[in-house]
Design a protein around this motif. Sequence first.
Motif, mmCIF file in Angstrom:
data_model
loop_
_atom_site.group_PDB
_atom_site.id
_atom_site.type_symbol
_atom_site.label_atom_id
_atom_site.label_comp_id
_atom_site.label_asym_id
_atom_site.label_seq_id
_atom_site.Cartn_x
_atom_site.Cartn_y
_atom_site.Cartn_z
ATOM 1 N N LEU A 267 -20.035 -11.495 -30.068
ATOM 2 C CA LEU A 267 -19.115 -10.722 -30.903
ATOM 3 C C LEU A 267 -18.529 -9.545 -30.129
ATOM 4 O O LEU A 267 -17.312 -9.291 -30.189
ATOM 5 N N ILE A 268 -19.369 -8.837 -29.384
ATOM 6 C CA ILE A 268 -18.883 -7.710 -28.581
ATOM 7 C C ILE A 268 -17.906 -8.202 -27.520
ATOM 8 O O ILE A 268 -16.857 -7.581 -27.283
ATOM 9 N N GLY A 269 -18.234 -9.317 -26.881
ATOM 10 C CA GLY A 269 -17.364 -9.861 -25.850
ATOM 11 C C GLY A 269 -16.004 -10.257 -26.395
ATOM 12 O O GLY A 269 -14.964 -9.945 -25.798
ATOM 13 N N LEU A 270 -15.975 -10.936 -27.545
ATOM 14 C CA LEU A 270 -14.709 -11.368 -28.137
ATOM 15 C C LEU A 270 -13.885 -10.174 -28.616
ATOM 16 O O LEU A 270 -12.663 -10.136 -28.436
ATOM 17 N N THR A 271 -14.558 -9.192 -29.212
ATOM 18 C CA THR A 271 -13.856 -7.998 -29.689
ATOM 19 C C THR A 271 -13.264 -7.207 -28.518
ATOM 20 O O THR A 271 -12.113 -6.760 -28.571
ATOM 21 N N SER A 272 -14.052 -7.059 -27.458
ATOM 22 C CA SER A 272 -13.564 -6.345 -26.270
ATOM 23 C C SER A 272 -12.384 -7.086 -25.653
ATOM 24 O O SER A 272 -11.405 -6.467 -25.220
ATOM 25 N N ALA A 273 -12.470 -8.422 -25.605
ATOM 26 C CA ALA A 273 -11.378 -9.222 -25.044
ATOM 27 C C ALA A 273 -10.108 -9.051 -25.868
ATOM 28 O O ALA A 273 -9.005 -8.969 -25.318
ATOM 29 N N TYR A 274 -10.255 -8.969 -27.196
ATOM 30 C CA TYR A 274 -9.086 -8.784 -28.063
ATOM 31 C C TYR A 274 -8.359 -7.482 -27.727
ATOM 32 O O TYR A 274 -7.141 -7.475 -27.521
ATOM 33 N N PHE A 275 -9.094 -6.379 -27.665
ATOM 34 C CA PHE A 275 -8.452 -5.093 -27.397
ATOM 35 C C PHE A 275 -7.922 -5.022 -25.967
ATOM 36 O O PHE A 275 -6.876 -4.416 -25.717
ATOM 37 N N PHE A 276 -8.629 -5.653 -25.034
ATOM 38 C CA PHE A 276 -8.156 -5.673 -23.645
ATOM 39 C C PHE A 276 -6.834 -6.430 -23.537
ATOM 40 O O PHE A 276 -5.876 -5.950 -22.919
ATOM 41 N N ILE A 277 -6.773 -7.617 -24.144
ATOM 42 C CA ILE A 277 -5.552 -8.422 -24.083
ATOM 43 C C ILE A 277 -4.415 -7.734 -24.827
ATOM 44 O O ILE A 277 -3.271 -7.708 -24.360
ATOM 45 N N ARG A 278 -4.719 -7.154 -25.975
ATOM 46 C CA ARG A 278 -3.685 -6.468 -26.750
ATOM 47 C C ARG A 278 -3.101 -5.305 -25.950
ATOM 48 O O ARG A 278 -1.877 -5.089 -25.937
ATOM 49 N N ASN A 279 -3.958 -4.555 -25.272
ATOM 50 C CA ASN A 279 -3.487 -3.446 -24.444
ATOM 51 C C ASN A 279 -2.608 -3.936 -23.306
ATOM 52 O O ASN A 279 -1.561 -3.352 -23.000
ATOM 53 N N ARG A 280 -3.022 -5.055 -22.687
ATOM 54 C CA ARG A 280 -2.243 -5.600 -21.569
ATOM 55 C C ARG A 280 -0.891 -6.125 -22.040
ATOM 56 O O ARG A 280 0.121 -5.945 -21.364
ATOM 57 N N VAL A 281 -0.868 -6.762 -23.201
ATOM 58 C CA VAL A 281 0.386 -7.269 -23.763
ATOM 59 C C VAL A 281 1.357 -6.118 -24.029
ATOM 60 O O VAL A 281 2.555 -6.207 -23.729
ATOM 61 N N THR A 282 0.836 -5.019 -24.569
ATOM 62 C CA THR A 282 1.678 -3.860 -24.870
ATOM 63 C C THR A 282 2.232 -3.226 -23.594
ATOM 64 O O THR A 282 3.428 -2.930 -23.500
ATOM 65 N N LYS A 283 1.361 -3.022 -22.610
ATOM 66 C CA LYS A 283 1.792 -2.359 -21.381
ATOM 67 C C LYS A 283 2.808 -3.188 -20.610
ATOM 68 O O LYS A 283 3.736 -2.642 -20.003
#
Length: 275
Positions: A27-43
Amino acid sequence: MIPYPNISPIIVQIGPLALRWYGLMYLIGLTSAYFFIRNRVTKRELPMTADHVYDMIVFGALGVFLGGRLGYVLFYNLPYYLQNPLKIVAVWEGGMSFHGGLIGVLAALIFFSYRRGIPFITIADLAAAATPIGLGFGRLGNFINGELFGRPTDVPWCMVFPAGGPECRHPSQLYEAMLEGALLFTLLWLISRRPVPPGTLCGSFLAGYGLCRVTVEFFREPDPQMGFIFDQISMGQVLSTPMILIGIGIIWWAYWRQGRGQSSIASERSRARRA
């Protein structure tokens, strides 16, 4: 020797319901991946919304679980499951394969890419950059469960695992967390800071993971039902070696594609000047 912490795999239990460390790590891994990918998509201003990222994580998670389970059945214990087919769905008894999960994720993300109309290479690079996060947490879950431990050794940091007999062993789960998790994530992050062509991160992840896994398998105890495939070579090494070759091939293709595109642009400009 370092004492094994012997942490209970269950964090809290209410009746038949139990929250386990291994599940929490997923769960921590998937949640962290979500925020990481979302941040990368935005930047990077990629053509994806927050809903796209959420759906991508859901598709990827389904691919991990279904592919990981089927991969374990096919690659590591097929005779047993042919005799006990109902056990295939008994995921609570353990048994997941990274390589099966990788195939499952690829299939799920190809479907996601098709449904959302987003180039697959964009999705693959995003997933590759984030995957080491989940791998690192997953290996910590393996360590807490006392599973997938290493081979007997006399190094000062060896541990005696409850399920591993009296021998002091390599804490290979921690080696994998550092190599497949922290080191691979750092390398991919450094690569992503350079103006590399699409596909480079995907190829680098495959080659990098393959190298890390082949290396750590020399310290990890092979699955008891499998043993070594031949000599001192494990199934994990057999499955990881093609990843190195495929990853290198993808990197070569990415740069060849970029060079071909630049040549085409140069040719068009040359023709325009002559006209």
